[in-house]
Design a protein around this motif. Structure first.
Motif, mmCIF file in Angstrom:
data_model
loop_
_atom_site.group_PDB
_atom_site.id
_atom_site.type_symbol
_atom_site.label_atom_id
_atom_site.label_comp_id
_atom_site.label_asym_id
_atom_site.label_seq_id
_atom_site.Cartn_x
_atom_site.Cartn_y
_atom_site.Cartn_z
ATOM 1 N N LEU A 31 51.623 39.990 48.684
ATOM 2 C CA LEU A 31 50.210 39.917 49.034
ATOM 3 C C LEU A 31 50.135 39.248 50.401
ATOM 4 O O LEU A 31 50.520 38.091 50.549
ATOM 5 N N LEU A 75 44.424 34.546 48.465
ATOM 6 C CA LEU A 75 45.720 34.949 47.914
ATOM 7 C C LEU A 75 45.854 34.541 46.448
ATOM 8 O O LEU A 75 46.408 35.291 45.642
ATOM 9 N N ALA A 79 46.400 37.183 43.452
ATOM 10 C CA ALA A 79 47.545 37.080 42.545
ATOM 11 C C ALA A 79 47.080 37.071 41.094
ATOM 12 O O ALA A 79 47.694 37.714 40.229
ATOM 13 N N ARG A 88 53.194 35.533 47.914
ATOM 14 C CA ARG A 88 52.009 35.352 48.756
ATOM 15 C C ARG A 88 52.486 35.004 50.158
ATOM 16 O O ARG A 88 53.253 34.063 50.325
#
Length: 160
Positions: A31, A75, A79, A88
């Motif tokens: 991500l 983030l 997640a 991340r």
């Protein structure tokens, strides 16, 4: 399989949902959030040029701190929405170039359209997304952050 999901405020849920839907459960998912230098840079410049004569507490420093916290929150939310292990990654710099660099060696880059959502066509991509799509070193999955417009919005063919 290594998948990079470029997350941007406002469109990130569509990217996370696309990763869940279109990638295998065992894929390595990164991500990615990239912060550009624009807003803190403007604040630093304004403070130095207009307000910084002999003063401390540059507001650009505060904006950088707030931006970092915002990216971490985004983030974390992404997640949680993804619901499976992921990495991340936060970067800062020229957004489009950082995304392209992050995609090096990836098997897929997922990003959302960030321009005009009311009709089909090239204006559905902003400048950073257009650059990224044009220069990505891997396959790209481009998603609509909301419902795709009707085919009736497709631009007409050229007159020739």
């Amino acid at each position: 399989m290594r998948v990079i999901a470029w997350l941007v405020e406002g469109t990130w849920p569509a990217c996370v949902d696309a990763v869940r839907e279109h990638t295998p459960a065992g894929a390595e998912v990164v991500l990615l959030h990239v912060s550009g230098p624009e807003v803190p840079g403007v604040a630093h410049g304004a403070f130095a040029g207009l307000l910084g004569r002999g003063r401390r507490n540059d507001p650009g420093d505060l904006m950088e701190t707030l931006n970092d916290g915002s990216a971490a929150e985004l983030l974390a939310a992404a997640a949680e929405r993804l619901g499976r292990p992921c990495v991340r990654e936060e970067r800062s710099g020229r957004v489009e170039r950082e995304v392209v660099a992050a995609a090096e060696g990836a098997d897929l880059l997922v990003l959302a359209r960030d321009g005009d959502h009311t009709r089909l066509g090239p204006h559905s991509l902003g400048p950073a997304s257009r650059f990224t799509v044009d220069h990505a070193p891997c396959p790209v999955l481009l998603v609509w952050p909301d419902r795709a417009p009707s085919l009736r919005t497709l631009p007409p063919p050229p007159p020739h």
